[in-house]
Design a protein around this motif. Structure first.
Motif, PDB file in Angstrom:
ATOM      1  N   MET A   5       0.740  -1.190  -0.217  1.00 46.03           N
ATOM      2  CA  MET A   5      -0.054  -0.002   0.023  1.00 46.03           C
ATOM      3  C   MET A   5       0.958   1.121  -0.014  1.00 46.03           C
ATOM      4  N   THR A   6       0.291   2.289  -0.387  1.00 52.73           N
ATOM      5  CA  THR A   6       1.121   3.656  -0.618  1.00 52.73           C
ATOM      6  C   THR A   6       1.845   4.153   0.488  1.00 52.73           C
ATOM      7  N   LEU A   7       1.357   3.952   1.838  1.00 46.42           N
ATOM      8  CA  LEU A   7       1.903   4.587   2.975  1.00 46.42           C
ATOM      9  C   LEU A   7       2.479   3.399   4.089  1.00 46.42           C
ATOM     10  N   ASP A   8       2.766   2.220   3.342  1.00 43.96           N
ATOM     11  CA  ASP A   8       3.532   1.048   4.211  1.00 43.96           C
ATOM     12  C   ASP A   8       4.795   1.744   4.646  1.00 43.96           C
ATOM     13  N   ASP A   9       5.801   2.257   3.619  1.00 47.35           N
ATOM     14  CA  ASP A   9       7.047   2.507   4.438  1.00 47.35           C
ATOM     15  C   ASP A   9       7.070   3.894   5.319  1.00 47.35           C
ATOM     16  N   ALA A  10       6.003   4.687   5.121  1.00 51.21           N
ATOM     17  CA  ALA A  10       5.753   5.988   5.915  1.00 51.21           C
ATOM     18  C   ALA A  10       5.662   5.491   7.402  1.00 51.21           C
ATOM     19  N   TYR A  11       5.139   4.595   7.632  1.00 52.32           N
ATOM     20  CA  TYR A  11       4.460   4.119   9.077  1.00 52.32           C
ATOM     21  C   TYR A  11       5.192   2.759   9.487  1.00 52.32           C
ATOM     22  N   ALA A  12       6.429   2.432   8.721  1.00 49.34           N
ATOM     23  CA  ALA A  12       7.071   1.370   8.976  1.00 49.34           C
ATOM     24  C   ALA A  12       8.384   1.926  10.043  1.00 49.34           C
ATOM     25  N   ASN A  13       8.193   1.609  11.437  1.00 48.42           N
ATOM     26  CA  ASN A  13       9.074   2.051  12.176  1.00 48.42           C
ATOM     27  C   ASN A  13      10.414   1.244  12.257  1.00 48.42           C
TER      28      ASN A  13
ATOM     29  N   LEU B  35      -5.820   9.036  12.218  1.00 51.03           N
ATOM     30  CA  LEU B  35      -5.890   7.684  11.784  1.00 51.03           C
ATOM     31  C   LEU B  35      -6.205   7.572  10.402  1.00 51.03           C
ATOM     32  N   THR B  36      -6.486   8.585   9.683  1.00 52.09           N
ATOM     33  CA  THR B  36      -6.899   8.298   8.288  1.00 52.09           C
ATOM     34  C   THR B  36      -5.888   7.863   7.391  1.00 52.09           C
ATOM     35  N   PRO B  37      -4.496   8.309   7.447  1.00 51.09           N
ATOM     36  CA  PRO B  37      -3.357   7.879   6.595  1.00 51.09           C
ATOM     37  C   PRO B  37      -3.337   6.147   6.722  1.00 51.09           C
ATOM     38  N   LEU B  38      -3.773   5.538   7.814  1.00 50.56           N
ATOM     39  CA  LEU B  38      -3.689   4.074   7.970  1.00 50.56           C
ATOM     40  C   LEU B  38      -4.470   3.277   7.222  1.00 50.56           C
ATOM     41  N   LEU B  39      -5.362   4.067   6.575  1.00 46.24           N
ATOM     42  CA  LEU B  39      -6.181   3.294   5.583  1.00 46.24           C
ATOM     43  C   LEU B  39      -5.497   3.059   4.249  1.00 46.24           C
ATOM     44  N   ARG B  40      -4.431   3.760   4.253  1.00 44.90           N
ATOM     45  CA  ARG B  40      -3.755   3.399   2.798  1.00 44.90           C
ATOM     46  C   ARG B  40      -2.379   2.636   3.201  1.00 44.90           C
ATOM     47  N   THR B  41      -2.335   1.726   4.276  1.00 42.82           N
ATOM     48  CA  THR B  41      -1.477   0.602   4.794  1.00 42.82           C
ATOM     49  C   THR B  41      -1.812  -0.559   4.657  1.00 42.82           C
ATOM     50  N   SER B  42      -1.095  -1.452   4.634  1.00 41.09           N
ATOM     51  CA  SER B  42      -1.397  -3.026   4.324  1.00 41.09           C
ATOM     52  C   SER B  42      -1.742  -3.393   5.862  1.00 41.09           C
TER      53      SER B  42
ATOM     54  N   ASN C 214      -3.812  -2.098   7.415  1.00 37.25           N
ATOM     55  CA  ASN C 214      -5.306  -1.964   7.816  1.00 37.25           C
ATOM     56  C   ASN C 214      -5.990  -3.258   7.639  1.00 37.25           C
ATOM     57  N   GLU C 215      -5.367  -4.527   7.060  1.00 35.50           N
ATOM     58  CA  GLU C 215      -6.030  -5.620   7.112  1.00 35.50           C
ATOM     59  C   GLU C 215      -6.521  -6.414   8.108  1.00 35.50           C
ATOM     60  N   THR C 216      -5.198  -5.790   9.245  1.00 31.14           N
ATOM     61  CA  THR C 216      -5.599  -6.089  10.574  1.00 31.14           C
ATOM     62  C   THR C 216      -6.546  -5.386  11.531  1.00 31.14           C
ATOM     63  N   LEU C 217      -6.068  -3.991  11.159  1.00 31.50           N
ATOM     64  CA  LEU C 217      -6.934  -2.971  12.002  1.00 31.50           C
ATOM     65  C   LEU C 217      -8.313  -2.819  11.533  1.00 31.50           C
ATOM     66  N   ARG C 218      -8.560  -3.115  10.359  1.00 32.56           N
ATOM     67  CA  ARG C 218     -10.202  -3.152   9.710  1.00 32.56           C
ATOM     68  C   ARG C 218     -10.643  -1.767   9.965  1.00 32.56           C
ATOM     69  N   LEU C 219      -9.687  -0.621   9.970  1.00 37.29           N
ATOM     70  CA  LEU C 219     -10.434   0.762   9.961  1.00 37.29           C
ATOM     71  C   LEU C 219     -11.419   1.024   8.578  1.00 37.29           C
ATOM     72  N   ASP C 220     -12.362   1.586   8.840  1.00 38.77           N
ATOM     73  CA  ASP C 220     -13.152   2.119   7.562  1.00 38.77           C
ATOM     74  C   ASP C 220     -12.988   3.891   7.894  1.00 38.77           C
ATOM     75  N   ALA C 221     -13.460   4.612   6.818  1.00 37.23           N
ATOM     76  CA  ALA C 221     -13.443   5.815   6.760  1.00 37.23           C
ATOM     77  C   ALA C 221     -13.949   6.277   8.127  1.00 37.23           C
ATOM     78  N   ALA C 222     -15.207   6.103   8.433  1.00 32.26           N
ATOM     79  CA  ALA C 222     -15.905   6.598   9.515  1.00 32.26           C
ATOM     80  C   ALA C 222     -15.271   6.489  10.628  1.00 32.26           C
ATOM     81  N   GLU C 223     -14.939   5.152  10.814  1.00 27.76           N
ATOM     82  CA  GLU C 223     -14.141   4.864  12.216  1.00 27.76           C
ATOM     83  C   GLU C 223     -12.768   5.817  12.543  1.00 27.76           C
TER      84      GLU C 223
END
Length: 263
Positions: free
Chosen positions: A1-9, A171-178, A180-189
């Motif tokens: 996903m587009t932001l995976d590396d941005a949030y990979a500590n 939390l909205t940038p996390l929608l564009r990370t892989s 989120n398959e675990t977090l299961r966030l949607d836009a509303a949450e």
């Protein structure tokens, strides 16, 4: 996903794989040294992870710190962080450290309610002010505790300081990370659970910390969060996402003084 590396500590921290074992070792040694002043596994709910450890200072406590761990809401528990209680304990504060259920078994909004129950449990068995600190995902969770719909007013009014460390305020940038398959966030949450969308709390000292060597996304998150809330913004030079929390062990650190409302 587009932001995976941005949030990979971990991928950008030398020796990152060694930190979890080191934290576990330090935490276990700290609990052993504390002896009877460490009360372990205090239940705040019915689930096996709905427990907290409570560490008592020598003498009567001045108040209680509640530290909430990180791990992107999907890893770790209270057992890795006990040593971080050292700074507040030396200053005469009790420290509680809760575990919580993890994604994908629960959603982030459910974890928020679990931490609220933990805070309520700690508050009911303690006196004096409460100070909340959290790291990464834990920074998000402690910030959420200032929402009027999360905690009862009498408990919320006891919160004197909130110190999110390397927090996720948006939390909205996390929608564009892989992940989120675990977090299961949607836009509303993601929108509802983002502290940047909350009204800043009144009568609470909020201090937002981040390591100067953290990923740009975390530096931006901290800066934006602090600006929106009008909070103190502290950038700790030479520290990254995994070691910025080390200052909690030092009773004379600026971080501990900020957490406890000391000059």
């Amino acid at each position: 996903m587009t932001l995976d590396d941005a949030y990979a500590n971990a991928a950008h921290i030398a020796g990152a794989e060694q930190y979890p074992a080191r934290w576990q070792e330090q935490a276990a040694a700290f609990r052993a040294r504390l002896g009877f002043r460490a009360e372990l596994g205090v239940a705040y709910g019915e689930g096996p992870r709905e427990c907290y450890d409570l560490f008592q200072p020598e003498g009567v406590s001045r108040g209680t710190v509640i530290f909430v761990h990180g791990g992107y809401w999907k890893s770790f528990d209270r057992s890795s962080w006990s040593h971080l209680a050292a700074g507040p304990l030396a200053r005469g504060w009790a420290v509680a450290m809760p575990s919580y259920d993890l994604c994908p078994e629960v959603r982030i909004s459910q974890i928020t309610r679990q931490i609220a129950r933990a805070v309520e449990s700690v508050a009911l068995r303690s006196q004096g002010p409460l100070a909340l600190a959290g790291h990464s995902a834990g920074g998000h969770l402690v910030a959420r505790m200032t929402d009027p719909v999360i905690l009862a007013a009498d408990i919320r009014d006891r919160i004197a300081q909130v110190l999110p460390i390397s927090p996720l305020g948006d939390l909205t940038p996390l929608l564009r990370t892989s992940m989120n398959e675990t977090l299961r966030l949607d836009a509303a949450e993601a929108e509802a659970e983002s502290p940047i969308n909350m009204a800043p709390p009144h009568g609470v000292n909020v201090s937002i910390w981040v390591g100067g060597d953290e990923r740009p996304a975390f530096l931006e998150q901290a800066a934006h969060f602090a600006k929106v809330w009008g909070a103190q913004h502290m950038v700790v030079e030479g520290r990254h996402h995994f070691d910025v929390i080390d200052a909690l062990q030092d009773p004379d650190s600026t971080m501990v003084k900020a957490l406890l409302g000391l000059k």
